[in-house]
Design a protein around this motif. Structure first.
Motif, mmCIF file in Angstrom:
data_model
loop_
_atom_site.group_PDB
_atom_site.id
_atom_site.type_symbol
_atom_site.label_atom_id
_atom_site.label_comp_id
_atom_site.label_asym_id
_atom_site.label_seq_id
_atom_site.Cartn_x
_atom_site.Cartn_y
_atom_site.Cartn_z
ATOM 1 N N TYR A 86 -33.071 41.400 -55.856
ATOM 2 C CA TYR A 86 -34.139 41.015 -56.778
ATOM 3 C C TYR A 86 -33.573 40.011 -57.770
ATOM 4 C CZ TYR A 86 -37.614 41.083 -60.447
ATOM 5 O OH TYR A 86 -38.565 40.694 -61.366
ATOM 6 N N GLY A 87 -34.234 38.890 -57.872
ATOM 7 C CA GLY A 87 -33.903 37.888 -58.878
ATOM 8 C C GLY A 87 -35.194 37.488 -59.564
ATOM 9 N N CYS A 88 -35.126 37.214 -60.844
ATOM 10 C CA CYS A 88 -36.341 36.892 -61.584
ATOM 11 C C CYS A 88 -36.446 35.378 -61.805
ATOM 12 C CB CYS A 88 -36.353 37.618 -62.926
ATOM 13 S SG CYS A 88 -37.846 37.273 -63.880
ATOM 14 N N PRO A 89 -37.488 34.759 -61.276
ATOM 15 C CA PRO A 89 -37.656 33.321 -61.474
ATOM 16 C C PRO A 89 -38.113 32.961 -62.887
ATOM 17 C CG PRO A 89 -39.446 34.182 -60.144
ATOM 18 C CD PRO A 89 -38.491 35.302 -60.364
ATOM 19 N N GLU A 90 -38.579 33.924 -63.656
ATOM 20 C CA GLU A 90 -39.018 33.627 -65.023
ATOM 21 C C GLU A 90 -37.844 33.538 -65.987
ATOM 22 O OE1 GLU A 90 -41.973 32.767 -66.415
ATOM 23 O OE2 GLU A 90 -42.727 32.662 -64.368
ATOM 24 N N CYS A 91 -37.001 34.555 -66.009
ATOM 25 C CA CYS A 91 -35.867 34.528 -66.945
ATOM 26 C C CYS A 91 -34.593 34.028 -66.268
ATOM 27 C CB CYS A 91 -35.666 35.890 -67.607
ATOM 28 S SG CYS A 91 -35.226 37.226 -66.496
ATOM 29 N N LYS A 92 -34.712 33.629 -65.022
ATOM 30 C CA LYS A 92 -33.617 33.052 -64.238
ATOM 31 C C LYS A 92 -32.409 33.975 -64.151
ATOM 32 C CE LYS A 92 -35.246 28.486 -65.431
ATOM 33 N NZ LYS A 92 -36.424 28.931 -66.120
ATOM 34 N N ARG A 93 -32.707 35.226 -63.995
ATOM 35 C CA ARG A 93 -31.696 36.260 -63.857
ATOM 36 C C ARG A 93 -31.043 36.163 -62.484
ATOM 37 N NH1 ARG A 93 -33.451 42.556 -64.224
ATOM 38 N NH2 ARG A 93 -31.399 43.366 -64.614
ATOM 39 N N GLY A 94 -29.765 36.506 -62.406
ATOM 40 C CA GLY A 94 -29.078 36.552 -61.119
ATOM 41 C C GLY A 94 -29.560 37.737 -60.293
ATOM 42 N N TRP A 95 -29.001 37.876 -59.100
ATOM 43 C CA TRP A 95 -29.415 38.945 -58.197
ATOM 44 C C TRP A 95 -28.999 40.307 -58.727
ATOM 45 C CZ3 TRP A 95 -32.902 37.223 -55.253
ATOM 46 C CH2 TRP A 95 -32.812 36.004 -54.589
#
Length: 161
Positions: A95-104
């Motif tokens: 899971y990676g978040c495209p909103e907060c640009k979090r890593g996997w």
């Protein structure tokens, strides 16, 4: 009441939800079939929302994994940081978040996905939560054990003459 665009007989996953744009005249249709399921949302953000978000290259080692749930017939996971929910792949447990640009981070899915999907499709409303998910509104909280009365203090013995 608005009708859902999702078929009643399927629980949508990232692989079926995030589709490439339609073919433009004179061009070949984009092929997303070789893209891993967890990465499809980044391609979708770029084509449908016109937001180019880099695909994570690193894993966040100290982050807790997120839980997949079925929400109105879609496998979703919610970011612990920004609370953005995206449709996820239960075959690619990242899971990676495209909103907060979090890593996997890890994605926790049920052991028997087919059974959970079949059980959910049999319900009039298509929702399912993992039993261990702390956000599960139907999670039974453990019953605390009653406090144990401490033993009464014993008086020290007086020395005998």
């Amino acid at each position: 009441m608005a009708a859902t665009a999702l078929p009643v007989s399927v629980i949508a996953r990232a692989e079926t939800y995030y589709q490439p744009p339609t073919r433009r005249p004179g061009q070949t249709a984009p092929d997303w079939s070789s893209i891993p399921g967890a990465e499809l949302v980044y391609y979708w953000y770029g084509t449908r929302l016109s937001r180019r978000v880099p695909i994570p290259t690193e894993t966040v080692s100290d982050a807790d994994p997120v839980y997949a749930r079925i929400d109105d017939g879609r496998w979703l996971a919610e970011c612990d940081i920004c609370r953005n929910a995206i449709v996820v792949s239960v075959d690619d447990l990242r899971y990676g978040c495209p909103e907060c640009k979090r890593g996997w981070v890890g994605l926790i899915a049920p052991n028997d996905i087919a059974a959970v999907e079949a059980e959910t499709l049999a319900k009039p409303r298509r929702f399912w939560w993992h039993d261990d998910d702390p956000r599960n509104p139907y999670r039974e909280e453990p019953v605390p054990e009653p406090p144990v009365d401490p033993e009464p203090p014993t008086e020290p013995e007086e020395p005998q003459p």
